[in-house]
Design a protein around this motif. Structure first.
Motif, PDB file in Angstrom:
ATOM      1  N   THR A 213       0.828  -1.209   0.000  1.00  0.00           N
ATOM      2  CA  THR A 213       0.000   0.000   0.000  1.00  0.00           C
ATOM      3  C   THR A 213       0.863   1.261   0.000  1.00  0.00           C
ATOM      4  OG1 THR A 213      -1.700  -1.196   1.242  1.00  0.00           O
ATOM      5  CG2 THR A 213      -1.846   1.206   1.204  1.00  0.00           C
ATOM      6  N   LYS A 217       0.954   4.002  -2.962  1.00  0.00           N
ATOM      7  CA  LYS A 217       0.746   5.430  -2.701  1.00  0.00           C
ATOM      8  C   LYS A 217       1.931   6.251  -3.205  1.00  0.00           C
ATOM      9  CE  LYS A 217      -2.224   4.887   1.390  1.00  0.00           C
ATOM     10  NZ  LYS A 217      -2.354   5.164   2.837  1.00  0.00           N
ATOM     11  N   LYS A 221       1.891   9.000  -6.125  1.00  0.00           N
ATOM     12  CA  LYS A 221       2.429  10.343  -5.891  1.00  0.00           C
ATOM     13  C   LYS A 221       3.425  10.719  -6.972  1.00  0.00           C
ATOM     14  CE  LYS A 221       4.632  13.175  -2.333  1.00  0.00           C
ATOM     15  NZ  LYS A 221       5.206  13.198  -0.962  1.00  0.00           N
TER      16      LYS A 221
END
Length: 721
Positions: A213, A217, A221
Motif C-alpha cells: 500500500t 501510494k 504520488k
C-alpha cells in the motif's frame, strides 16, 4: 516407565520434580496463562481444578524442583540469591540435609501449591506419570520458545534422560526427549504452535500489505508529480511557441513595408494577388537609375572633351589656311587641361562602377531576404488556415507547436514528444474528402509502403521515422526526426552556388547514405534524390546532412529484382531534372532500373552545387522537359568556365552522368571512388601504388640495413604518370 509406580513415594516426588524443572522454566515466555488451558468442545477454556492435597503437594515439589534447577536453567526474569535458592538433594549432601529439605517442603505445601498456580497452572490436572503413556504431539518438534532460558549442561541432560547433541541446539531440546522409545506429549502444545505460526504469517502478510500500500501510494504520488511536470512543460512550450509566433508576425509586418507584400488586385471578374516590392527595393532602383544617368553624363562630357583636345602638329598643318578662324563657342584646351579633365572623368566613372557593384550586391542580399519573407508569409498564411493551429496533442503524446511547411496533401509541424522529451517533425497526411475510395486506398497504400521502408532504416545520414498513427478517417500522421535547418534546395536559391570543398562534403555524406541503402537486405533505391530532400542539419553547408522522403523508393527484393534491374512501375513520377534517361524510355515493356538511378541524381546535384544551375533543362518546366525529350538528348555534359572547378570533380561528374546505364557505376562502386576518399587515404593509396610499380633494392652493410629507392624524390601534390 511403568516401574515408576513401584518406586518409593519420596523418590517418585523427587524424580517428578527434577523432570518438570525444565518444563517449568518455559512458563515465563507466555504472558497469558490461558494459552495453556485446554479448550472444551465449544472452544472455551476450561476452569483449572484445584486438585487434591496430594496433587498440591506434588505441585509444591515441582516448584521447589524448578527453583533448584534454575541453577543451570535460569531465566532472565528470575533472580534468586544464593541464600534464598533452595538446594536440590544430591548424593554429595548428607541425609540430614536431605531430610531437612523434605521437611521444609512438607511444611510449606499449601503456600507452594498456591504459588505454582500463579507460575504454571496444570493444563488438565493429570499426574506426571500419565504423560509417559502418551505419544509426543506432532507439533513438538517445533517447540515453544523459552525466552531467556539457559542451556542445561550435558551432565544434567543425561541425568534427566535427555539426549543433547550440541549446546547450540539446547534451546530446541530444553523440553528434552527421553532416552527410551517413549516420548512425552503435552496437551495444547500443537495448537499453540500452529496458532503462533498462523499469527506470524498473518503479521507478515499484514506487513507486506502495508508495504504494498505504501509503494502504491508512493507510485501514485510520483505519477501525479510526473503529470504535473508534463503539464508545466507543456504550458511552457505553448507559451514559448506563442511568443515565437508573435515575434515572427511582428517581424513580417515590419518587412512588408521594407521588402514588399502581396496585394490583391482585380483582373476582370476575378481577384489576383500580385507582389509589390517595398521601399528598400524602390530606393535601390532609384540609386541604380541615378548611377546610370551619371554614367550617361560622363560619356557626354568625354565626347565633348575629345572635341576640345589640343590639335597635333599634323592637324595644324592641315588647318593652316584657317589658323585664325575659330568657330563660335569653341576653345582649344591645353594639353595639361585636357589630361586633367580626362582623368577626372575616368575616376568618376570608376567610382560609379564600384557603387553600382555595391548596389548589385545589396540587391542580391535584399532578394534573398525577400525570398525568406515570401516563404514566411506563405507559412503564416497556411498556419492560420490549418486546423492544427491551436497546439493540439496528437495520440496523447505529440504536442504540435508550429507549422514548418505545407505540400500538396500534407502538412509538416514542429512537435514535441512528451514521452521521450524531444522535438519531432509531425507530417500530417490529409486526404481530400471528395476523393473516391480507390484514390484514397492508393494514397494510403503508398504512405504505408513508405512507412514500411523507412521504419527499419537506421543511419546517421538518414532521417529517422519514429511513429505512425491515425488521427481520423481522412488523416494520419507520421512522426520523423526533427532537423533544425533548411534543405539544400533553399540554400542554393539563396546562395546560387557552393564552393567545391563544401559541395564535396555534401556528396560524400549523400553517397554514404546511399551505400547503406544498398547494403541492407533487401536493398533500396531512393529514386527521388534531389536538393529538396537533403536537409542541412546546422542550416549551413559545412555541417551534417540527412536524407528524407522515401515516398517513391523501390525495394530490390528477389521477386522484383534481377541482374538486368527491376521494372519501373511508377513511370512519370519523380523530379525530371534529376532522373536518368532510362526512366523516360517508353515501350511495350517498362524500363529496367537499378541503383544507378541514384548515381545519376548524385551527379546532377553535385553539378548544381558547383555551378548554381542544373546541367539539363535548367530553365524548363517538367512539362517542357517531357515534351522536348530534354533528358533523352542529354548525351554529354558541358562545364562552364566559371567558377573554376578541379578536373577531378569534373571527372567524377562525368562518371555519374554517363548516358548508358551500363557505363554508369552503381552506388557501391561509386562509394570507393578516389575523389570521395579523404586526403590522407588518397596519399596512402598513392604511395602504395608507387612503391608497388617501382623496383626497390636493399643494400646490406655492416650496420643497419638501408633501403634505397630507385625512383626520384617527389611531392604527393605533384602530377606524375
Amino acid at each position: 516407565m511403568d516401574n515408576l509406580q513401584s518406586l518409593d513415594p519420596r523418590k517418585q516426588e523427587l524424580l517428578e520434580a527434577r523432570f518438570l524443572g525444565s518444563r517449568m522454566a518455559t512458563s515465563h515466555c507466555f504472558k497469558n496463562r490461558d494459552e495453556f488451558q485446554p479448550l472444551n468442545q465449544h472452544g472455551q477454556s476450561q476452569p483449572q481444578p484445584q486438585g487434591t492435597p496430594v496433587q498440591q503437594h506434588t505441585q509444591h515439589n515441582l516448584q521447589v524442583s524448578h527453583s533448584e534447577n534454575n541453577s543451570n536453567l535460569s531465566t532472565g526474569s528470575i533472580e534468586l540469591k544464593d541464600d534464598d535458592m533452595p538446594q536440590t538433594p544430591d548424593k554429595a549432601k548428607t541425609p540430614t540435609d536431605r531430610k531437612r529439605k523434605r521437611k521444609n517442603t512438607v511444611d510449606n505445601n499449601c503456600e507452594a501449591g498456591a504459588a505454582l498456580k500463579v507460575v504454571r497452572p496444570e493444563a488438565n490436572g493429570k499426574k506426571i506419570n500419565e504423560y509417559f503413556k502418551q505419544s509426543q504431539s506432532p507439533g513438538r518438534s517445533s517447540g515453544v520458545s523459552s525466552t531467556g532460558a539457559k542451556s542445561p549442561s550435558p551432565q544434567a541432560m543425561q541425568y534427566y534422560g535427555f539426549a543433547s547433541a550440541s549446546p547450540q541446539s539446547s534451546q530446541t531440546q530444553s523440553h528434552g526427549s527421553l532416552t527410551s522409545s517413549d516420548s512425552i506429549t503435552f496437551p495444547g502444545r500443537s495448537a499453540a504452535t500452529t496458532t503462533c505460526t498462523c499469527s506470524k504469517s498473518a503479521q507478515q502478510n499484514d506487513e507486506l500489505r502495508r508495504q504494498l500500500t505504501a509503494q502504491q501510494k508512493l507510485l501514485e504520488k510520483h505519477k501525479e508529480n510526473l503529470q504535473k511536470c508534463l503539464d508545466v512543460n507543456k504550458s511552457l512550450l505553448i507559451e514559448k511557441s506563442l511568443l515565437e509566433k508573435k515575434t515572427t508576425r511582428q517581424k513580417c509586418m515590419e518587412n512588408r513595408l521594407r521588402l514588399g507584400q502581396f496585394v490583391t488586385q482585380r483582373q476582370g471578374a476575378s481577384f489576383v494577388e500580385n507582389w509589390v516590392d517595398g521601399w528598400a527595393f524602390t530606393d535601390l532602383i532609384k540609386q541604380q537609375e541615378k548611377i546610370a544617368s551619371e554614367r550617361e553624363d560622363i560619356e557626354k562630357q568625354r565626347k565633348l572633351l575629345v572635341k576640345k583636345k589640343p590639335p597635333s602638329s599634323s592637324m595644324l598643318a592641315k588647318n593652316s589656311k584657317h589658323e585664325n578662324f575659330l568657330k563660335p563657342g569653341e576653345k582649344w584646351l591645353t594639353l595639361v587641361e585636357y589630361y586633367e579633365q580626362d582623368e577626372i572623368l575616368k575616376l568618376r566613372q570608376a567610382a560609379l562602377k564600384k557603387e553600382d557593384a555595391d548596389l548589385q550586391l545589396e540587391l542580391e542580399k535584399l532578394e534573398r531576404e525577400r525570398n525568406l519573407h515570401i516563404r514566411e508569409l506563405k507559412r503564416i498564411h497556411n498556419e492560420d488556415n490549418s486546423r492544427f493551429k491551436d497546439h493540439p496533442t496528437l495520440n496523447e503524446r505529440y504536442l504540435l507547436l508550429c507549422l514548418l511547411g505545407k505540400g500538396g496533401f500534407s502538412e509538416v509541424h514542429k512537435g514535441f514528444d512528451l514521452k521521450e522529451q524531444r522535438y519531432v517533425a509531425c507530417k500530417i497526411h490529409q486526404l481530400n474528402k471528395d476523393w473516391k475510395d480507390d484514390k484514397k486506398a492508393n494514397y494510403i497504400k503508398h504512405a504505408l509502403r513508405e512507412y514500411n521502408i523507412h521504419k527499419s532504416l537506421d543511419h546517421p545520414r538518414i532521417v529517422r521515422l519514429y511513429d505512425v498513427f491515425e488521427i481520423d478517417t481522412n488523416s494520419f500522421c507520421t512522426v520523423l526526426e526533427y532537423c533544425d535547418g533548411n534543405d539544400l534546395d533553399f540554400y542554393l536559391k539563396q546562395n546560387k552556388c557552393i564552393p567545391e570543398k563544401e559541395a564535396r562534403s555534401i556528396i560524400c555524406q549523400t553517397v554514404s547514405a546511399l551505400k547503406y541503402l544498398n547494403e541492407i537486405k533487401p536493398p533500396v533505391i531512393h529514386y527521388d534524390l534531389k536538393p529538396g530532400n537533403i536537409l542541412l542539419g546546422s542550416g549551413s553547408v559545412s555541417g551534417e546532412i540527412k536524407i528524407t522522403d522515401f515516398g517513391l523508393s523501390k525495394i530490390m527484393d528477389d521477386e522484383n529484382y534481377s541482374d538486368a534491374g527491376m521494372d519501373l512501375t511508377s513511370q512519370g513520377a519523380g523530379t525530371y531534372w534529376y532522373l536518368p534517361p532510362e526512366c523516360f524510355v517508353v515501350g511495350k515493356t517498362p524500363p529496367k532500373i537499378s541503383s544507378r538511378v541514384d548515381v545519376w541524381s548524385v551527379g546532377v546535384i553535385f553539378y548544381q552545387c558547383l555551378y548554381g544551375k542544373k546541367p539539363f533543362g535548367h530553365n524548363l518546366s517538367q512539362a517542357a522537359i517531357l515534351e522536348e525529350n530534354t533528358i533523352l538528348k542529354a548525351t554529354d555534359v558541358e562545364f562552364p568556365s566559371r567558377p573554376p572547378v578541379s578536373s577531378e570533380a569534373k571527372s567524377f561528374i562525368r562518371k555519374c552522368l554517363q548516358y548508358r546505364k551500363e557505363d554508369r557505376p552503381d552506388v557501391l562502386t561509386l562509394s570507393f571512388d578516389d575523389y570521395l576518399k579523404p586526403a590522407a587515404l588518397k596519399s596512402k593509396h598513392l604511395s602504395e601504388s608507387i612503391s608497388g610499380s617501382t623496383g626497390v633494392s636493399t643494400v646490406s652493410l655492416a650496420g643497419p640495413s638501408l633501403t634505397i629507392s630507385q625512383t626520384p624524390n617527389f611531392t604527393f601534390g605533384d602530377k606524375h604518370s
